[in-house]
Design a protein around this motif. Structure first.
Motif, PDB file in Angstrom:
ATOM      1  N   SER A  57      31.930  15.923 -10.691  1.00  0.00           N
ATOM      2  CA  SER A  57      33.123  16.017  -9.857  1.00  0.00           C
ATOM      3  C   SER A  57      33.101  15.003  -8.720  1.00  0.00           C
ATOM      4  O   SER A  57      34.147  14.486  -8.321  1.00  0.00           O
ATOM      5  N   VAL A  58      31.929  14.729  -8.192  1.00  0.00           N
ATOM      6  CA  VAL A  58      31.815  13.788  -7.080  1.00  0.00           C
ATOM      7  C   VAL A  58      31.952  12.347  -7.551  1.00  0.00           C
ATOM      8  O   VAL A  58      32.650  11.528  -6.952  1.00  0.00           O
ATOM      9  N   HIS A  59      31.288  12.017  -8.672  1.00  0.00           N
ATOM     10  CA  HIS A  59      31.248  10.629  -9.125  1.00  0.00           C
ATOM     11  C   HIS A  59      32.303  10.294 -10.181  1.00  0.00           C
ATOM     12  O   HIS A  59      32.589   9.118 -10.426  1.00  0.00           O
ATOM     13  N   ASN A  60      32.866  11.325 -10.827  1.00  0.00           N
ATOM     14  CA  ASN A  60      33.800  11.109 -11.934  1.00  0.00           C
ATOM     15  C   ASN A  60      33.221  10.176 -12.988  1.00  0.00           C
ATOM     16  O   ASN A  60      33.936   9.367 -13.606  1.00  0.00           O
ATOM     17  N   GLU A  61      31.921  10.295 -13.177  1.00  0.00           N
ATOM     18  CA  GLU A  61      31.242   9.528 -14.210  1.00  0.00           C
ATOM     19  C   GLU A  61      30.223  10.429 -14.886  1.00  0.00           C
ATOM     20  O   GLU A  61      29.477  11.156 -14.218  1.00  0.00           O
ATOM     21  N   TRP A  62      30.196  10.391 -16.226  1.00  0.00           N
ATOM     22  CA  TRP A  62      29.328  11.277 -17.001  1.00  0.00           C
ATOM     23  C   TRP A  62      28.033  10.553 -17.335  1.00  0.00           C
ATOM     24  O   TRP A  62      28.019   9.547 -18.025  1.00  0.00           O
ATOM     25  N   TYR A  63      26.903  11.113 -16.838  1.00  0.00           N
ATOM     26  CA  TYR A  63      25.596  10.474 -17.009  1.00  0.00           C
ATOM     27  C   TYR A  63      24.737  11.154 -18.071  1.00  0.00           C
ATOM     28  O   TYR A  63      23.609  10.728 -18.311  1.00  0.00           O
ATOM     29  N   PHE A  64      25.214  12.214 -18.709  1.00  0.00           N
ATOM     30  CA  PHE A  64      24.322  13.142 -19.395  1.00  0.00           C
ATOM     31  C   PHE A  64      24.433  13.130 -20.916  1.00  0.00           C
ATOM     32  O   PHE A  64      23.863  13.993 -21.580  1.00  0.00           O
ATOM     33  N   GLY A  65      25.158  12.193 -21.484  1.00  0.00           N
ATOM     34  CA  GLY A  65      25.181  12.055 -22.933  1.00  0.00           C
ATOM     35  C   GLY A  65      26.230  12.917 -23.618  1.00  0.00           C
ATOM     36  O   GLY A  65      26.720  13.906 -23.071  1.00  0.00           O
ATOM     37  N   THR A  66      26.535  12.575 -24.850  1.00  0.00           N
ATOM     38  CA  THR A  66      27.566  13.277 -25.620  1.00  0.00           C
ATOM     39  C   THR A  66      27.167  14.711 -25.938  1.00  0.00           C
ATOM     40  O   THR A  66      27.992  15.627 -25.861  1.00  0.00           O
ATOM     41  N   GLY A  67      25.893  14.917 -26.306  1.00  0.00           N
ATOM     42  CA  GLY A  67      25.441  16.264 -26.656  1.00  0.00           C
ATOM     43  C   GLY A  67      25.597  17.240 -25.518  1.00  0.00           C
ATOM     44  O   GLY A  67      26.095  18.359 -25.693  1.00  0.00           O
ATOM     45  N   TYR A  68      25.196  16.831 -24.325  1.00  0.00           N
ATOM     46  CA  TYR A  68      25.286  17.747 -23.181  1.00  0.00           C
ATOM     47  C   TYR A  68      26.730  17.910 -22.720  1.00  0.00           C
ATOM     48  O   TYR A  68      27.068  18.921 -22.112  1.00  0.00           O
ATOM     49  N   CYS A  69      27.577  16.937 -23.035  1.00  0.00           N
ATOM     50  CA  CYS A  69      29.006  17.073 -22.723  1.00  0.00           C
ATOM     51  C   CYS A  69      29.571  18.309 -23.420  1.00  0.00           C
ATOM     52  O   CYS A  69      30.288  19.113 -22.811  1.00  0.00           O
TER      53      CYS A  69
END
Length: 321
Positions: free
Chosen positions: A98-110
């Motif tokens: 929410s703070v960065h609006n960037e996903w760092y955690f990979g497709t699986g964890y999404c």
């Protein structure tokens, strides 16, 4: 981004509700000063620490003492497990995204990120509903046989199976997309001309994990409350009877506080995402990120209050649960 209803990248829908301008489409307009991020980080980390530690203590107290293994307490264990799990696996991730609006955690964890909170919330609130119905049967129909330990575990298993089924669409339609300079995790809902699948699913989720169980619990505790408090304790009753009645009242008070806390914490959250469906333009304003972080903090904070409530009302250790 928050997992329950969102198809968005951040607090607004950049995947579908955007202007045609290329810069607006891919830019990250929600950039906060460091001091704001630090304050929010402390607030969210506090949830994780208090929730995980508190709920693990509740689980240990109940499971480590054989006399504590009652029907109500088994459901309390399930409730504590669901809340501790959601706090551990989703709260900080939600905050970072929410703070960065960037996903760092990979497709699986999404997929897990979007899937698990619905299952955990479902398990939490239906554990509360099961406790309400158990209290109703124990107090209003005391002569009828209550659930055995095995039957209670079966009910808990059924709750989790239903929770996983309800949450499955969130996993199935989860996806990541690589935009210029960042990756986003979002829900790629199917679009049909004759009906809005996304809105239908959202309404079903809200009814099933908020409105319906709260209604059932409200009715159950209203009947139980009237039964326990409407009549005075007989003057010639035994001390044992007085103790049992007092203990029953304390348990009901505790669970009413737990349910009301849950309802108040999640009400702004549900209202936020319903508003998003009908007034999407509001969610492109800069201030909306702060609103979202506050709403999400309140919802996630519901996982940390129950151990505090148990401690203050001193009922976790009561054998008559």
């Amino acid at each position: 981004m928050d997992p329950l209803y969102t198809t968005t990248d951040g607090p607004y829908d950049t995947m579908k509700n955007v202007s045609s301008n290329f810069t607006d489409l891919y830019s990250n307009q929600f950039v906060q000063p460091v001091w704001q991020i630090v304050i929010w980080a402390i607030a969210y980390c506090s949830i994780v620490i208090v929730s995980v530690v508190g709920n693990i203590v509740v689980i240990w107290i109940i499971l480590a003492h054989k006399r504590m293994r009652t029907v109500t307490n088994y459901f309390l264990v399930n409730l504590a497990f669901a809340e501790a799990s959601m706090a551990a696996f989703n709260t900080v991730i939600n905050f970072v995204y929410s703070v960065h609006n960037e996903w760092y955690f990979g497709t699986g964890y999404c997929g897990f990120h979007n899937f698990f909170p619905i299952a955990a919330v479902f398990a939490s609130i239906y554990s509360m509903a099961a406790i309400a119905l158990d209290r109703y049967m124990a107090i209003i129909h005391p002569l009828q046989q209550r659930l055995s330990a095995v039957e209670t575990k079966v009910v808990i298993g059924v709750i989790w199976v239903l929770a996983l089924l309800l949450a499955f669409p969130q996993y199935f339609y989860s996806s990541t997309a690589e935009l210029p300079g960042r990756v986003v995790c979002y829900l790629d809902w199917p679009e049909y001309k004759i009906w809005d699948f996304k809105l239908t699913y959202q309404i079903c989720v809200m009814v099933l994990i908020y409105i319906l169980p709260l209604f059932v619990m409200a009715v159950a505790y209203l009947v139980v409350g009237l039964h326990l408090w409407a009549s005075e304790i007989p003057g010639d009753c035994t001390d044992r009877y007085r103790e049992q009645l007092t203990a029953k009242r304390k348990v009901v008070k505790m669970m009413i506080v737990v349910v009301c806390t849950f309802a108040l914490c999640w009400l702004p959250y549900h209202a936020y995402f319903l508003l998003h469906e009908f007034c999407p333009d509001v969610f492109e304003e800069r201030y909306i990120q702060q609103v979202y972080l506050a709403v999400m903090w309140l919802a996630m904070s519901s996982t940390m209050y129950n151990p505090i409530i148990y401690c203050l009302l001193q009922t976790v250790g009561n054998r008559t649960l």
